[in-house]
Every structure is written in C-alpha cells, then in structure tokens.
Design a protein around this motif. Structure first.
Motif, PDB file in Angstrom:
ATOM      1  N   ALA A 290       0.819  -1.253   0.039  1.00  0.00           N
ATOM      2  CA  ALA A 290       0.102  -0.314   0.123  1.00  0.00           C
ATOM      3  C   ALA A 290       1.152   1.107   0.367  1.00  0.00           C
ATOM      4  O   ALA A 290      -0.137   2.338   0.068  1.00  0.00           O
ATOM      5  CB  ALA A 290      -1.079   0.057   1.676  1.00  0.00           C
ATOM      6  N   THR A 291       2.078   1.106  -0.117  1.00  0.00           N
ATOM      7  CA  THR A 291       3.113   2.467  -0.227  1.00  0.00           C
ATOM      8  C   THR A 291       2.619   2.904  -1.763  1.00  0.00           C
ATOM      9  O   THR A 291       2.400   2.083  -2.848  1.00  0.00           O
ATOM     10  CB  THR A 291       4.314   1.892   0.550  1.00  0.00           C
ATOM     11  OG1 THR A 291       4.680   0.884  -0.481  1.00  0.00           O
ATOM     12  CG2 THR A 291       4.457   1.463   1.746  1.00  0.00           C
ATOM     13  N   PRO A 292       3.494   4.575  -1.187  1.00  0.00           N
ATOM     14  CA  PRO A 292       3.501   4.838  -2.754  1.00  0.00           C
ATOM     15  C   PRO A 292       5.156   4.241  -3.405  1.00  0.00           C
ATOM     16  O   PRO A 292       4.576   4.275  -4.773  1.00  0.00           O
ATOM     17  CB  PRO A 292       3.633   6.470  -2.685  1.00  0.00           C
ATOM     18  CG  PRO A 292       3.657   6.636  -1.307  1.00  0.00           C
ATOM     19  CD  PRO A 292       3.742   4.956  -0.715  1.00  0.00           C
ATOM     20  N   ASP A 499      -0.323 -12.660  -9.929  1.00  0.00           N
ATOM     21  CA  ASP A 499      -1.139 -12.015 -11.163  1.00  0.00           C
ATOM     22  C   ASP A 499      -1.827 -10.803 -11.080  1.00  0.00           C
ATOM     23  O   ASP A 499      -1.550 -10.361 -12.596  1.00  0.00           O
ATOM     24  CB  ASP A 499      -2.961 -12.555 -10.518  1.00  0.00           C
ATOM     25  CG  ASP A 499      -2.434 -14.380 -10.650  1.00  0.00           C
ATOM     26  OD1 ASP A 499      -1.568 -14.535 -11.163  1.00  0.00           O
ATOM     27  OD2 ASP A 499      -3.502 -15.011  -9.992  1.00  0.00           O
ATOM     28  N   ALA A 500      -2.088  -9.958 -10.380  1.00  0.00           N
ATOM     29  CA  ALA A 500      -1.889  -8.173 -10.223  1.00  0.00           C
ATOM     30  C   ALA A 500      -0.403  -7.567 -11.121  1.00  0.00           C
ATOM     31  O   ALA A 500      -1.307  -7.221 -11.658  1.00  0.00           O
ATOM     32  CB  ALA A 500      -2.615  -7.778  -9.098  1.00  0.00           C
ATOM     33  N   ILE A 501       0.727  -7.769 -10.587  1.00  0.00           N
ATOM     34  CA  ILE A 501       1.926  -7.548 -11.201  1.00  0.00           C
ATOM     35  C   ILE A 501       1.462  -7.986 -12.379  1.00  0.00           C
ATOM     36  O   ILE A 501       1.881  -7.125 -13.814  1.00  0.00           O
ATOM     37  CB  ILE A 501       3.523  -7.686 -10.457  1.00  0.00           C
ATOM     38  CG1 ILE A 501       2.379  -7.374  -8.844  1.00  0.00           C
ATOM     39  CG2 ILE A 501       4.374  -7.324 -10.575  1.00  0.00           C
ATOM     40  CD1 ILE A 501       3.787  -8.066  -7.514  1.00  0.00           C
ATOM     41  N   GLY A 502       1.990  -9.473 -12.491  1.00  0.00           N
ATOM     42  CA  GLY A 502       2.064  -9.736 -13.955  1.00  0.00           C
ATOM     43  C   GLY A 502       0.651  -9.301 -14.761  1.00  0.00           C
ATOM     44  O   GLY A 502       1.152  -8.188 -15.974  1.00  0.00           O
ATOM     45  N   ALA A 503      -0.028  -9.170 -14.817  1.00  0.00           N
ATOM     46  CA  ALA A 503      -1.384  -7.723 -15.125  1.00  0.00           C
ATOM     47  C   ALA A 503      -1.174  -6.251 -15.587  1.00  0.00           C
ATOM     48  O   ALA A 503      -1.367  -5.574 -16.684  1.00  0.00           O
ATOM     49  CB  ALA A 503      -2.437  -8.126 -14.559  1.00  0.00           C
ATOM     50  N   ILE A 504      -0.498  -6.343 -14.511  1.00  0.00           N
ATOM     51  CA  ILE A 504      -0.488  -4.327 -14.754  1.00  0.00           C
ATOM     52  C   ILE A 504       0.663  -4.571 -15.358  1.00  0.00           C
ATOM     53  O   ILE A 504       1.043  -3.327 -16.683  1.00  0.00           O
ATOM     54  CB  ILE A 504      -0.321  -3.549 -13.332  1.00  0.00           C
ATOM     55  CG1 ILE A 504      -1.735  -3.851 -13.479  1.00  0.00           C
ATOM     56  CG2 ILE A 504       0.350  -1.979 -13.285  1.00  0.00           C
ATOM     57  CD1 ILE A 504      -1.668  -3.589 -11.514  1.00  0.00           C
ATOM     58  N   VAL A 505       2.059  -4.785 -15.692  1.00  0.00           N
ATOM     59  CA  VAL A 505       3.294  -4.620 -15.994  1.00  0.00           C
ATOM     60  C   VAL A 505       2.681  -4.807 -17.317  1.00  0.00           C
ATOM     61  O   VAL A 505       3.755  -4.209 -18.187  1.00  0.00           O
ATOM     62  CB  VAL A 505       4.527  -5.558 -15.875  1.00  0.00           C
ATOM     63  CG1 VAL A 505       5.583  -5.469 -15.886  1.00  0.00           C
ATOM     64  CG2 VAL A 505       4.930  -4.511 -14.126  1.00  0.00           C
ATOM     65  N   PHE A 506       2.520  -5.765 -17.834  1.00  0.00           N
ATOM     66  CA  PHE A 506       1.991  -6.439 -19.201  1.00  0.00           C
ATOM     67  C   PHE A 506       1.080  -5.319 -20.008  1.00  0.00           C
ATOM     68  O   PHE A 506       0.386  -6.047 -21.183  1.00  0.00           O
ATOM     69  CB  PHE A 506       2.390  -7.701 -19.606  1.00  0.00           C
ATOM     70  CG  PHE A 506       3.790  -8.106 -19.126  1.00  0.00           C
ATOM     71  CD1 PHE A 506       4.723  -7.735 -20.431  1.00  0.00           C
ATOM     72  CD2 PHE A 506       3.981  -8.459 -18.113  1.00  0.00           C
ATOM     73  CE1 PHE A 506       6.076  -9.047 -20.001  1.00  0.00           C
ATOM     74  CE2 PHE A 506       5.108  -8.914 -17.732  1.00  0.00           C
ATOM     75  CZ  PHE A 506       6.498  -9.074 -18.592  1.00  0.00           C
ATOM     76  N   GLY A 507       0.142  -4.761 -19.115  1.00  0.00           N
ATOM     77  CA  GLY A 507      -1.042  -4.209 -20.435  1.00  0.00           C
ATOM     78  C   GLY A 507      -2.468  -4.408 -19.667  1.00  0.00           C
ATOM     79  O   GLY A 507      -3.294  -3.920 -20.552  1.00  0.00           O
ATOM     80  N   SER A 512      -3.781   2.129 -12.398  1.00  0.00           N
ATOM     81  CA  SER A 512      -4.727   2.099 -11.111  1.00  0.00           C
ATOM     82  C   SER A 512      -5.741   1.187 -10.544  1.00  0.00           C
ATOM     83  O   SER A 512      -5.700   0.732  -9.265  1.00  0.00           O
ATOM     84  CB  SER A 512      -5.579   3.634 -12.112  1.00  0.00           C
ATOM     85  OG  SER A 512      -6.284   2.625 -13.147  1.00  0.00           O
ATOM     86  N   ALA A 513      -4.690   0.349 -11.491  1.00  0.00           N
ATOM     87  CA  ALA A 513      -5.659  -1.630 -10.602  1.00  0.00           C
ATOM     88  C   ALA A 513      -5.348  -2.022  -9.495  1.00  0.00           C
ATOM     89  O   ALA A 513      -5.927  -2.876  -8.990  1.00  0.00           O
ATOM     90  CB  ALA A 513      -6.253  -2.480 -12.050  1.00  0.00           C
ATOM     91  N   TRP A 514      -4.323  -1.674  -9.471  1.00  0.00           N
ATOM     92  CA  TRP A 514      -3.625  -2.183  -8.226  1.00  0.00           C
ATOM     93  C   TRP A 514      -3.627  -2.024  -7.001  1.00  0.00           C
ATOM     94  O   TRP A 514      -4.213  -2.370  -5.832  1.00  0.00           O
ATOM     95  CB  TRP A 514      -2.022  -1.293  -8.253  1.00  0.00           C
ATOM     96  CG  TRP A 514      -0.988  -1.665  -7.124  1.00  0.00           C
ATOM     97  CD1 TRP A 514      -0.608  -0.792  -5.946  1.00  0.00           C
ATOM     98  CD2 TRP A 514      -0.170  -3.163  -6.887  1.00  0.00           C
ATOM     99  NE1 TRP A 514       0.389  -1.836  -5.078  1.00  0.00           N
ATOM    100  CE2 TRP A 514       0.218  -3.023  -5.741  1.00  0.00           C
ATOM    101  CE3 TRP A 514      -0.652  -3.855  -7.789  1.00  0.00           C
ATOM    102  CZ2 TRP A 514       0.929  -3.945  -5.294  1.00  0.00           C
ATOM    103  CZ3 TRP A 514      -0.173  -5.657  -7.711  1.00  0.00           C
ATOM    104  CH2 TRP A 514       0.720  -5.837  -5.723  1.00  0.00           C
ATOM    105  N   LYS A 515      -4.715  -0.767  -7.600  1.00  0.00           N
ATOM    106  CA  LYS A 515      -5.159  -0.219  -5.569  1.00  0.00           C
ATOM    107  C   LYS A 515      -6.263  -1.435  -5.087  1.00  0.00           C
ATOM    108  O   LYS A 515      -6.399  -1.421  -4.312  1.00  0.00           O
ATOM    109  CB  LYS A 515      -5.976   0.687  -5.450  1.00  0.00           C
ATOM    110  CG  LYS A 515      -4.988   2.289  -5.067  1.00  0.00           C
ATOM    111  CD  LYS A 515      -5.379   3.447  -5.489  1.00  0.00           C
ATOM    112  CE  LYS A 515      -4.667   4.671  -5.235  1.00  0.00           C
ATOM    113  NZ  LYS A 515      -2.823   4.766  -5.507  1.00  0.00           N
TER     114      LYS A 515
END
Length: 541
Positions: A290-292, A499-507, A512-515
């Motif tokens: 949860a850190t910036p 799963d979230a890291i992979g989905a965000i890194v590769f588009g 913003s979906a990280w939160k």
C-alpha cells in the motif's frame, strides 16, 4: 537413487483437506497452535563462530561476507569421528539439477556415505513438483523419511505438520546445548531467527544464506560498452535497458516463477525505498503493497514493458529458460537469488562480465533475504537417533576451511577436483557428480563466505557491491514469525499479488488497478496476517 520411500510416501496428490484430516487431534503446542505468543520460548542456539582462515577482506555486521580470493592451503578437521552408525538414513529433498547417478557408480555419493558412516538414501524431487509432493507427503499417514527438507515455499499447514509429526529439537540445540554440534553452533543467529520457532520450540536446522536478497544480475560488458555507469538513477536505468533492447535482445528477462511472487518487483521496490514486505511501526505491521514507493516501482516496470525492454514471454518462461537467455546474452539482466552468483559465472563461461546492479533510487532500501533457503526437520525418533541425525547435519554444515566442507562441496580430490596455485579446479566428473545433482547441500549447509574459485575478479566485484548496498539494506520483519492465516492462505495471497503485478506490467490492466488488488489482498487475509504478526513479534524476541 530411489527407495521404497517414494512408493510408500509420495502418493497420489491428496491436497490440504486430507492434510487437515491427518492433523486433527494431533498435539498442537502449549498455546493450542503454531504461534509463539503466550508460550515460554526456547532460547536461540548460542552462536559460536568458527575461527577459520583469515580472509582477504573482512565481513561486517551489515551482512558483507568475508572475501577469500584463494582457497585455504591448510584445512582443518572439524568432525573428529564419523557421525553415523552404519544405518540407513532416508531423506527427501528438493533439486534444481539433473537426477544423481546411481549410488553404485557415483564416487561422490559413495565418499559422502563413507565419511558419514551411514547409507544415505535420497529421494530428490524437482523444484517444479516439490510443493505438490510435499503436500502429498504431509497428507499421507505413511512413515516419514528421517530428514525432510522444507524450502521457502508457502505450504498450507506445514507448521502444524511439523509440530505434530517431526522431532522437537529444542533440548538438543537450544541455548548452549548446540555446542555439542560445532557446525550448527557456527550458523549465525539470524538464520535460526529466519527459520523461526513453532509454538515456542525449535523444530529444524536452517540452511543459511547471505543477507542480500533477490538481486538484478546484469551483463556488465554490454552496459559498459554502452557507457552505462554502475551508479544510476531511475531514468538512467529505464533509458539504458530500453536503449539496449532490440534485434532479438531484451534488457530484462522474467520468468513465470519470478512474476508469480514478490521476486519480480523486489529490486525495483527496494530501489525506490519501499519497506521490505512490511513496515513495522509502533508494534504494528503495515504492508509495503500500500506504499507509494511500491506503486511507483510497479509503474517503472510498466514503462519498461511498454518500451519493449522485457522479453515478451516473461510471464511464461521457466527460470531455466531465462537463465539460458542471460548466459547467451539474449537478455541483459534477470532477477535471481544472490546465492546463484557461482552458478551464473559457470553458465556465462566468461562470455561476458557478470555484475549485480546497484539500486537506482536516491533513497533506496535494498531488501534483505530471510537469511535462509529453507530448513531441515527430522521425523520423531529416540533421543539417540535424533542425535545421530543432528551429527549428520553438523557434518554437512562444516565451515569453509575444513576438510569436511571440501568433501561436501567439491568431492574427492583427484576424481572431482584438483588443486594448484590457483586453488580448486573441478573435473569433468564433477559436472555430473556434485552436491547439486545429489543435493546434500539442502540437508546441511555451511554459512556462506565469498569465494568464487577461478573468478577472483568477480569475487572482488561482488564484495564491493555488498559494501555499497548492504549498509542501507533492510530486513523483512516477518522473517521467522508465525501467522495461522499466512500458513493457510499464503499461497492464495501471493498469487493475488503476483497475478496483479503481471497483469499491470504487461498492460492487461492499468496501474490504477493496483489499489483494487491491494484491497482484495487485504480482504482475503492480508490484514489478518498483519494482526497475527504483531502479536508474534511481541512474543518472539
């Protein structure tokens, strides 16, 4: 290589539900669980360091290792008598190598058995299958192997299993009792703490690892030719690995296992000052997710992917594949554990200069490891039998500078290695007979020193990297603590993050979906883990 243990214990995958059935009604410690809060905790083993050969450059309290450019000329013997009694000793252990040659034709295995005075029967399980095999073994009612190696995998209810079916070693190694086993007493206390207690008791022997955590291995030759300095900022880092990508070469290689965990982001998060998994403040555990700084690190990775710096198959490649690409310079960097330096030097085979990347942020907090690769436990047995197994582990943990270390790590002189003025020179036989293919190094391990046979310049470079990076590095405050929710839901929580890291890194999803992913993690048990860790931290001093 095989034994009846494989047929009897490695049954059809039974799952965590069967394991829960097996454990129902079993002893669960003085506080009714695996936690340490509310228990009379056993003291950590007394640390008695080995007075070994003088290093070329010293280590220090920050975790910098003692540097040995040359192999010691005069070895000492640290185990005066063979530890065994001629009996069979069965073991189940993870492997990252090829299956070992059969005992009948394996001089290394034969020499180890002779030195230990036991008939060591090892069931080796490939790393990709180990989680399933361990869960199967824990769920079965069959007799256990004498020694079971637990890696850092998050296995459901593993601590309950250990507490109910493995030997309590507290009276044998707690406090000054460990002095009966000098090799184990030489294991630094941070490794025991990284393993942790269960119900206030000690159930295993840690496999120590140096304090540097997951590191970014880089191709220094290509970076230097391109004018990229060792010290760099965020934009320097992104620009260099982007600029050098193209023509079937990529700045970064990832793998399925790395992107399925914190491994893929650890270097970036530490570079930008994120806490190591948790921030411990006023006795409370606050997640780094949860850190910036963590979200900023995710954004850096996303930029790299958008600019084509990542190998396009990073989410599906095996760790072996991406290492091969790094060795042949198809990718210029990859994330791996610090302990893989020697392996990487061998794989590169002098095609280019290996280096470890310095963190790129101005307020970096490089993440330390837990101080262990895993630990070994012993099945319940008589006191005499437990002492024998501890003596075996003590021998296998003998420190650098001893004849026992030489056998365990290099084999038989004249067959697996020779010595000259340059030190140890391994033979072709060593390529197939070694402690990777016969992974006894996961049954007992000496505290690591920085010695890279045949690569003194690389050893000096790594030592300089340690001196530059480790003083500002930070530990994970969770290391060695127990959380019932982590035990039962750890794999699910890790998968949510990976799963979230992979989905965000590769588009596939926006940054913003990280939160939303963090909120899902909290609800799935992350906040409960934080509460439990706070209670444990207060107890496990």
């Amino acid at each position: 290589m095989t034994s009846p243990l494989r047929r009897r214990s490695l049954l059809k995958f039974a799952g965590a539900g069967a394991l829960a059935t097996v454990l129902t009604g079993c002893g669960s410690g003085s506080n009714g669980g695996v936690g340490n809060a509310g228990t009379n905790v056993v003291p950590w083993p007394t640390y008695v360091p080995f007075a070994g050969p003088k290093p070329d450059a010293p280590g220090d309290e920050s975790g910098v290792q003692p540097l040995y450019l040359d192999y010691p000329r005069n070895l000492v013997r640290s185990v005066p008598e063979a530890p065994g009694d001629g009996s069979d000793v069965t073991a189940m252990v993870i492997t990252y190598g090829a299956p070992p040659k059969a005992l009948e034709g394996n001089r290394f295995w034969q020499a180890v058995n002779k030195a230990l005075n036991v008939n060591l029967k090892v069931v080796v399980v490939p790393d990709a299958e180990y989680g399933q095999k361990m869960t199967t073994l824990m769920a079965s009612g069959d007799d256990l192997p004498d020694i079971i190696m637990f890696s850092n995998l998050q296995l459901p209810r593993s601590h309950e299993f250990i507490q109910s079916r493995c030997a309590d070693l507290s009276d044998f190694v707690g406090g000054d009792a460990v002095k009966d086993y000098p090799g184990l007493a030489n294991i630094p206390q941070y490794a025991w703490q990284g393993m942790g207690r269960i119900g206030g008791r000690i159930y295993g022997v840690p496999l120590e690892r140096p304090k540097p955590g997951n590191s970014l291995y880089v191709n220094r030759t290509v970076l230097q030719q391109a004018g990229v300095p060792e010290e760099w900022g965020t934009e320097d880092f992104v620009g260099a690995l982007t600029r050098l990508s193209g023509d079937r070469r990529w700045g970064i290689g990832g793998s399925k296992s790395v992107f399925g965990s914190f491994g893929s982001i650890a270097y970036h998060a530490g570079s930008l000052g994120a806490p190591n998994a948790w921030e411990l403040r006023d006795g409370q555990f606050n997640t780094t997710l949860a850190t910036p700084q963590f979200e900023e690190a995710l954004g850096v990775m996303r930029r790299l992917a958008e600019k084509g710096a990542y190998h396009p198959d990073s989410l599906t490649l095996s760790a072996t594949d991406v290492k091969t690409f790094y060795y042949n310079a198809s990718v210029l960097s990859l994330t791996d554990g610090f302990g893989a330096v020697a392996e990487a030097l061998s794989g590169i085979n002098r095609r280019f200069e290996l280096d470890l990347a310095r963190p790129y942020g101005p307020n970096a907090t490089p993440w330390q490891s837990a101080g262990i690769f895993g630990y070994v436990t012993f099945k319940k047995a008589s006191a005499d039998r437990i002492k024998l197994l501890l003596r075996v582990s003590n021998y296998l943990s003998a420190p650098f500078g001893t004849s026992e270390y030489e056998l365990v790590n290099y084999g038989v002189e004249g067959a697996h290695f020779t010595k000259d003025s340059g030190g140890i020179k391994t033979t072709d036989l060593f390529k197939v007979e070694n402690n990777v293919n016969l992974p006894i190094k996961y049954l007992g391990a000496a505290p690591a020193v920085l010695h890279l046979p045949g690569f003194p310049e690389a050893a000096k470079a790594v030592h300089e990297w340690e001196k530059a990076v480790l003083p500002r590095s930070i530990p994970d405050p969770e290391a060695g603590l127990r959380s019932a929710t982590r035990t039962s839901k750890g794999a699910e929580l890790t998968r949510t993050v990976g799963d979230a890291i992979g989905a965000i890194v590769f588009g596939r999803k926006p940054v913003s979906a990280w939160k939303d992913a963090v909120a899902q993690w909290r609800q799935a048990g992350g906040d409960k883990v934080a509460e439990e860790l706070a209670k444990e931290h207060a107890a496990a001093k």
